[in-house]
Design a protein around this motif. Structure first.
Motif: not given
Length: 219
Positions: A17-20, A176-181, A186-201
């Motif tokens: 989740l750090v690696n991406g 919702d953004i994270w869970q949809r991502a 694959d349920g453990y790793h998000p798509d790019k939108v999830g990483y966008d969300r983490l970076a914003e937080l």
């Protein structure tokens, strides 16, 4: 621009989740933070993405200090960022028992204390708490229950060392953004939108702003 912050070397340690993993843009949240520091704050920093897929706190404890030493030089300010826990909480694959964690809570707590205790003596240290996995099957719900417990342990450990801790577990479990991502991943790793969300937080976190010298003027 705050010229005193040019040259920051930021080491981001953790797991996939750090690696991406599953990030269509590659590089996960560390890459996004580095890009924003350059584009929005004019900071020519060096971001080291030191995430290893499937790594537990056992593996991280064994390697982080050597890898940090290779990248820290006196001429440039350093920041160490850690984020781990999901693999500790995952099911022990070698035993095939859903009730068995890969790293026990007690061992994970000990590892975390050793890692963070040593890191904060070397350089300004930040700790990004574990993110929830998908809120779905019984298996993933069990992992989230374990993560909730680890998150509390980590939070108390961070307080003990006076290290800024970004508590993301409850937020990402319901966000919702994270869970949809995660569903698109694959349920453990998000798509790019999830990483966008983490970076914003992380970008909006006071701990991050302080460590890299961001102010209202530079943001």
């Amino acid at each position: 621009m705050n010229t005193g912050a040019i040259g920051h070397r930021i080491c981001c340690f953790g797991d996939s989740l750090v690696n991406g993993v599953r990030d269509g843009e590659k590089g996960g949240w560390p890459m996004r933070l580095g890009r924003r520091l350059l584009d929005e704050a004019g900071r020519e920093v060096t971001i080291y993405n030191l995430g290893i897929r499937a790594e537990t706190s056992d593996g991280l404890k064994a390697r982080w200090q050597f890898e940090a030493s290779l990248r820290m030089v006196e001429e440039f300010p350093s920041v160490l960022i850690f984020s781990f826990g999901v693999n500790d909480a995952n099911h022990a694959e070698d035993r095939g028992e859903e009730t068995t964690m890969r790293v026990s809570p007690a061992k994970s707590a000990t590892n975390a204390a050793e890692i963070i205790g040593a890191a904060c003596k070397l350089a300004p240290t930040l700790w990004v708490g574990p993110q929830a996995v998908i809120d779905g099957s019984k298996s993933s719900q069990e992992i989230n229950q374990r993560l909730e417990g680890l998150n509390q342990i980590y939070l108390e450990t961070a307080r003990g060392f006076d290290v800024p801790y970004l508590d993301l577990f409850a937020l990402t479990l319901k966000d919702d953004i994270w869970q949809r991502a995660l569903r698109r991943g694959d349920g453990y790793h998000p798509d790019k939108v999830g990483y966008d969300r983490l970076a914003e937080l992380i970008w909006e976190w006071d701990g991050w702003k302080s460590a890299v010298g961001l102010t209202d003027e530079t943001r």
